[in-house]
Enzyme design. Structure first.
Site, PDB file in Angstrom:
ATOM      1  N   ARG A   1     -10.939 -10.958   2.692  1.00 38.71           N
ATOM      2  CA  ARG A   1     -11.878 -11.973   2.201  1.00 38.71           C
ATOM      3  C   ARG A   1     -11.273 -13.379   2.311  1.00 38.71           C
ATOM      4  O   ARG A   1     -11.982 -14.348   2.510  1.00 38.71           O
ATOM      5  CB  ARG A   1     -12.278 -11.639   0.754  1.00 38.71           C
TER       6      ARG A   1
ATOM      7  N   LYS B   1       0.846  -1.200   0.000  1.00 38.72           N
ATOM      8  CA  LYS B   1       0.000   0.000   0.000  1.00 38.72           C
ATOM      9  C   LYS B   1       0.879   1.247   0.000  1.00 38.72           C
ATOM     10  O   LYS B   1       1.888   1.277   0.693  1.00 38.72           O
ATOM     11  CB  LYS B   1      -0.857   0.044   1.273  1.00 38.72           C
TER      12      LYS B   1
END
Ligand code: BES
Ligand code: ZN
Ligand code: ZN
Length: 491
Positions: A344, A270
């Site tokens: 997820r 990120k």
């Protein structure tokens, strides 16, 4: 802060807080001294204070039978005074008392506030939440604290005391969630969260299972293991069990939270400003723990299984890599095409484990996608579901407790977008990953849901905010906690 009840207004150096509705004449109020009523009539006549929400006046009263100072707080119109207004008013009281640095106050609650005493008190407690507890002034106990609040009310004592008890339970759970989310990952790491779960189980007599890395290997939880691979610490899967239903055999509701203690993005690293806040990526798991802090104390009449998938999405030579194909606990194979779509992946395994309990409903809660913030901002969590009923119930529950949600769709094409050429599914939509990102994240999770009624709550936009509500502080909000608790209470 100690709160207790008094049966008359006492004298002293403290502040007397009087709560006033905009539309209430208050010519004579049982228990309230004439001197205060005269003052109120005067400031009202001069339009200096009308009782509008947010109105306040702080002054000295010269009367040897009364406290030294008086604080009038406007509550707004009586017909608008519900859950949110009550909590906000409590926060205004708490913040004002803090700003004038009073250590002791006495609050007069008129009978008209009977149904909202707990929310007002909760607002007072919440307003004292500190975001800078790691400053040394706290360890040296040099910070300012309101020490004592006395409540003088004509409401029946047992009702008022019950309300106080509920307020304490609610605010302490919210503070607990906020601390977990606000503290950085060098403090709140996987072992820390697992230990908190253990403490909660012990305190309340809940069943608990905590699976270590070796046990996760044995059971084949390839998702949690892959995400955590580059971390120096073990991942853990925590399961808490509460049996509050009258019928102990009733199927439970499974609540499954994402507990990524830090999300670097993995090899799909990120950029700096997006990474800084990623110690809060365990907010879903924090909500699960917060709920278990209160289920027994509030005597919630449901069976609930709470699952927290705890891991760190770190970087290093051992990190899972784009194009890796992993085998999940359910046996499904996943092509990892984005190491930053890790939530997820851990949730997939956690949901699979929850199926063991044959749940009636499954709710997943997670800071899953930046896309939900783009779509809904910081006011609404995104609700994505395979069943209209559970989604409507959660939305309604959230509305009642000022913890809002908004529906997002789950279209078959979004499910299709998660199909892979080389594995059963992939963890990110390959070509159009900037479209319907929240729905596609949920579509991945749905692959692990059997035929259960399921709703996913994406709190990535709401768990943390720079624009707090009156009873919040900057940073963690405990979003999802109130919605889920109301849902468990009501449906
Ligand atoms: N933890 C992030 C989501 C997030 C973003 C939470 C901002 C809170 C604030 C999540 O793991 C993530 O990185 N999601 C990706 C998904 C994408 C790779 C499909 C995202 O949002 O970009
Ligand atoms: Zn990520
Ligand atoms: Zn994440």
């Amino acid at each position: 802060m100690i709160i207790n009840f008094e049966n008359k207004i006492t004298t002293g150096k403290h502040v007397l807080v009087v709560l006033v509705f905009e539309d209430e004449a208050m010519k004579s109020v049982k228990g309230l001294p004439d001197k205060v009523l005269e003052f109120l009539a005067k400031v009202r006549a001069n339009k200096e204070f009308t009782g509008k929400k947010g109105d306040k006046i702080y002054t000295y009263i010269e009367d040897k039978n009364l406290p030294e100072k008086l604080l009038l707080i406007g509550l707004g119109k009586k017909e608008n005074f519900k859950y949110r207004a009550a909590k906000e008013s409590g926060a205004i009281i708490g913040k004002t008392l803090k700003s004038v640095k009073t250590k002791e106050a006495e609050i007069f609650f008129p009978v008209g506030l009977k149904n909202f005493i707990d929310e007002i008190l909760e607002g007072i407690f919440l307003s004292q939440y500190e975001t800078d507890k790691l400053k040394t002034k706290f360890t040296k106990k040099e910070d300012f604290k309101i020490e004592k609040i006395k409540i003088f009310t004509t409401v029946e004592k047992n009702i008022a005391e019950k309300a106080l008890e509920k307020a304490k339970i609610m605010a302490s759970a919210a503070d607990f969630i906020k601390d977990l989310v606000n503290y950085p990952s060098n403090i709140v790491d996987v072992p820390y969260l697992a230990n908190e779960a253990k403490k909660i189980a012990k305190e309340n007599g809940y069943g608990i299972e905590i699976f270590s890395e070796d046990e996760l290997k044995k059971m084949g939880a390839g998702g949690i293991l892959a995400v955590n691979q580059a971390s120096k610490k073990e991942p853990k899967l925590v399961v808490l069990k509460y049996n509050g239903a009258k019928n102990k055999k009733e199927k439970p509701i499974a609540i499954v939270g994402k507990g990524i203690v830090f999300d670097t993005g993995g090899l799909r690293i990120k950029p700096g400003q997006y990474m800084d806040e990623m110690h809060q990526d365990m907010a879903g798991a924090a909500v699960v723990l917060g709920l278990f802090k209160v289920l027994k104390k509030l005597n919630i009449q449901k069976n609930v299984v709470g699952v927290a998938a705890l891991a760190e999405n770190s970087l290093g030579g051992n990190a899972y890599k784009p194009s890796d194909i992993i085998t999940m606990l359910s046996g499904i194979t996943v092509e990892i095409n984005n190491t930053d779509a890790e939530g997820r992946v851990v949730l997939g395994d956690a949901v699979t484990y929850s199926l063991k309990y044959n749940p009636k409903k499954i709710i997943t809660i997670a800071t899953l996608t930046g896309a939900v913030y783009v779509a809904l901002g910081h006011k609404y969590s995104g609700l994505i579901s395979n069943d209209g009923k559970i989604r409507r119930e959660l939305l309604q529950a959230g509305k009642e407790v000022d913890d809002l949600g908004w529906p997002l769709p789950l279209h078959p094409e979004y499910k299709k977008a998660m199909e892979s050429k080389v594995a059963d599914i992939r963890n990110d939509d390959k070509d159009t990953s900037r479209s319907a990102g929240s729905s596609k994240g949920a579509a991945f999770i749905e692959k692990f849901i059997d035929k259960h009624d399921w709703c996913h709550i994406d709190i990535a936009g709401t768990a943390f905010t720079d624009i707090p509500k009156p009873y919040e502080s900057k940073g963690a909000t405990a979003s999802g906690f109130y919605m889920l608790l109301k849902f468990l209470e009501k449906y």
